[in-house]
Design a protein around this motif. Structure first.
Motif, PDB file in Angstrom:
ATOM      1  N   GLU A  68      38.058  20.710  -2.187  1.00 10.69           N
ATOM      2  CA  GLU A  68      36.773  20.051  -2.347  1.00 10.69           C
ATOM      3  C   GLU A  68      36.175  19.780  -0.972  1.00 10.69           C
ATOM      4  O   GLU A  68      36.805  19.146  -0.128  1.00 10.69           O
ATOM      5  N   HIS A  69      34.993  20.292  -0.749  1.00  8.06           N
ATOM      6  CA  HIS A  69      34.341  20.101   0.542  1.00  8.06           C
ATOM      7  C   HIS A  69      33.147  19.175   0.387  1.00  8.06           C
ATOM      8  O   HIS A  69      32.411  19.234  -0.606  1.00  8.06           O
ATOM      9  N   GLU A  70      32.962  18.299   1.374  1.00  8.63           N
ATOM     10  CA  GLU A  70      31.775  17.466   1.376  1.00  8.63           C
ATOM     11  C   GLU A  70      30.534  18.345   1.570  1.00  8.63           C
ATOM     12  O   GLU A  70      30.606  19.414   2.180  1.00  8.63           O
ATOM     13  N   GLU A  71      29.441  17.876   1.040  1.00  9.34           N
ATOM     14  CA  GLU A  71      28.200  18.616   1.223  1.00  9.34           C
ATOM     15  C   GLU A  71      27.909  18.775   2.704  1.00  9.34           C
ATOM     16  O   GLU A  71      28.004  17.824   3.484  1.00  9.34           O
ATOM     17  N   PHE A  72      27.605  19.997   3.105  1.00 10.47           N
ATOM     18  CA  PHE A  72      27.356  20.258   4.517  1.00 10.47           C
ATOM     19  C   PHE A  72      25.948  19.801   4.887  1.00 10.47           C
ATOM     20  O   PHE A  72      24.957  20.232   4.294  1.00 10.47           O
ATOM     21  N   LEU A  96      21.456  26.952   5.238  1.00 10.40           N
ATOM     22  CA  LEU A  96      22.181  25.711   5.534  1.00 10.40           C
ATOM     23  C   LEU A  96      23.622  25.775   5.022  1.00 10.40           C
ATOM     24  O   LEU A  96      24.141  24.823   4.445  1.00 10.40           O
ATOM     25  N   LYS A  97      24.255  26.932   5.258  1.00 10.32           N
ATOM     26  CA  LYS A  97      25.660  27.123   4.901  1.00 10.32           C
ATOM     27  C   LYS A  97      26.487  27.219   6.178  1.00 10.32           C
ATOM     28  O   LYS A  97      26.104  27.941   7.111  1.00 10.32           O
ATOM     29  N   PHE A 107      37.069  29.689   9.002  1.00  8.78           N
ATOM     30  CA  PHE A 107      35.883  30.450   8.626  1.00  8.78           C
ATOM     31  C   PHE A 107      35.487  30.079   7.199  1.00  8.78           C
ATOM     32  O   PHE A 107      36.298  30.139   6.285  1.00  8.78           O
ATOM     33  N   MET A 108      34.243  29.686   7.021  1.00 15.33           N
ATOM     34  CA  MET A 108      33.753  29.265   5.706  1.00 15.33           C
ATOM     35  C   MET A 108      32.910  30.321   5.010  1.00 15.33           C
ATOM     36  O   MET A 108      33.052  30.553   3.812  1.00 15.33           O
ATOM     37  N   SER A 109      31.998  30.933   5.722  1.00 19.80           N
ATOM     38  CA  SER A 109      31.170  31.991   5.135  1.00 19.80           C
ATOM     39  C   SER A 109      30.897  33.020   6.224  1.00 19.80           C
ATOM     40  O   SER A 109      30.747  32.681   7.400  1.00 19.80           O
TER      41      SER A 109
END
Length: 285
Positions: free
Chosen positions: A166-170, A273-274, A242-244
């Protein structure tokens, strides 16, 4: 593990020439080979080192950037993956993280030994992951360890799968830097580092492996982020997640933050905004 002395470092071109045959590898509960490849008395190539520095904007400070060492040693690590006893396909592997510990930086003129192995095969909700580990030694003492974690979707393991993180909203902060990456960024970096993975070279070759466009090399992104913050003359460690992917061409916004002996770099897509990646570096005691 069984140690095997290698008399010549392979090139990435030689590795990828053998990569197609690994596409047939699929199955359950794969097992990693218990093997360590060893190359003695490696050293930097002055021309390649200069090309690396120009490509990422690294300064001339008398020591080897950690990811230059990675680019020199990694073909040996990748050569593990095209051997018949390695269970996962090389092509299509997804680069998730790098963790690097530099106990003491290498000088430009030093020679060093390289040891590479694969370890920590584990279940992932999308397949399995494993680590490729590069150890750099001088006089039998470890100077550096570079651990790269990869995901393969071609195999599975029995047992429960890890839950999705679970990731917090960036929420991006104010950018302190901006990169503009052209469509040929992957090809330019491939010429420097020798990594000709098709997902980085063109839209057409990337689509053949399931990507909508060519993506920037993760190592290029990390090396460019490190160029201004990698310490000189002291031990340190850093990690990148690395996220995206950065699809090319691209504009990337970055925020560099420094506090005491720690640095943090966050990179993101300013339109969507990613987040693309987060990198943290800290000095060793």
């Amino acid at each position: 593990m069984n140690a095997e002395i290698v008399n010549q470092l392979p090139t990435m071109a030689q590795v990828y020439a053998k990569a197609v045959k690994t596409l047939r590898r699929k199955g359950k509960n794969p097992v990693l080979p218990e093997r360590t490849l060893v190359y003695r008395q490696a050293s930097a190539d002055a021309q390649k080192l200069a090309e690396f520095r120009r490509a990422v904007g690294a300064g001339m400070n008398g020591q080897l950037p950690s990811l230059y060492v990675h680019s020199l040693a990694f073909p040996l690590a990748m050569s593990l993956m095209v051997r018949d006893d390695f269970p996962l396909p090389l092509l299509g592997m997804i680069h998730l993280t790098n963790e690097v510990t530099v106990n003491r930086p290498l000088g430009e003129q030093e020679s060093f030994d390289i040891e590479v192995s694969a370890e920590k095969l584990r279940a992932h909700r999308k397949g399995v992951t494993c680590d490729l580990v590069v150890r750099i030694l001088t006089d039998g003492k470890q100077r550096m360890q570079l651990r790269s974690t990869f995901l393969s979707t071609a195999a599975t393991m029995d047992g429960p799968k890890p839950a999705k993180e679970e990731h917090e909203e960036f929420v991006p902060g104010l950018p302190t830097a901006q990169w503009r990456l052209s469509a040929d960024t992957g090809r330019v970096w491939a010429a420097v580092a020798g990594d000709y993975n098709p997902i980085h070279l063109s839209k057409l070759s990337a689509k053949a492996l399931g990507m909508p466009k060519a993506i920037a090399h993760g190592i290029y992104l990390a090396a460019r982020a490190l160029a201004g913050i990698e310490p000189v003359g002291v031990g340190y460690e850093w990690e990148i997640k690395f996220m995206s992917p950065v699809t090319l061409p691209a504009t990337v916004h970055l925020q560099f933050e420094a506090e005491d002996d720690e640095f943090e770099v966050i990179a993101w897509n300013p339109r969507k905004l990613k987040p693309h990646f987060e990198l943290e570096l800290e000095l060793l005691d």
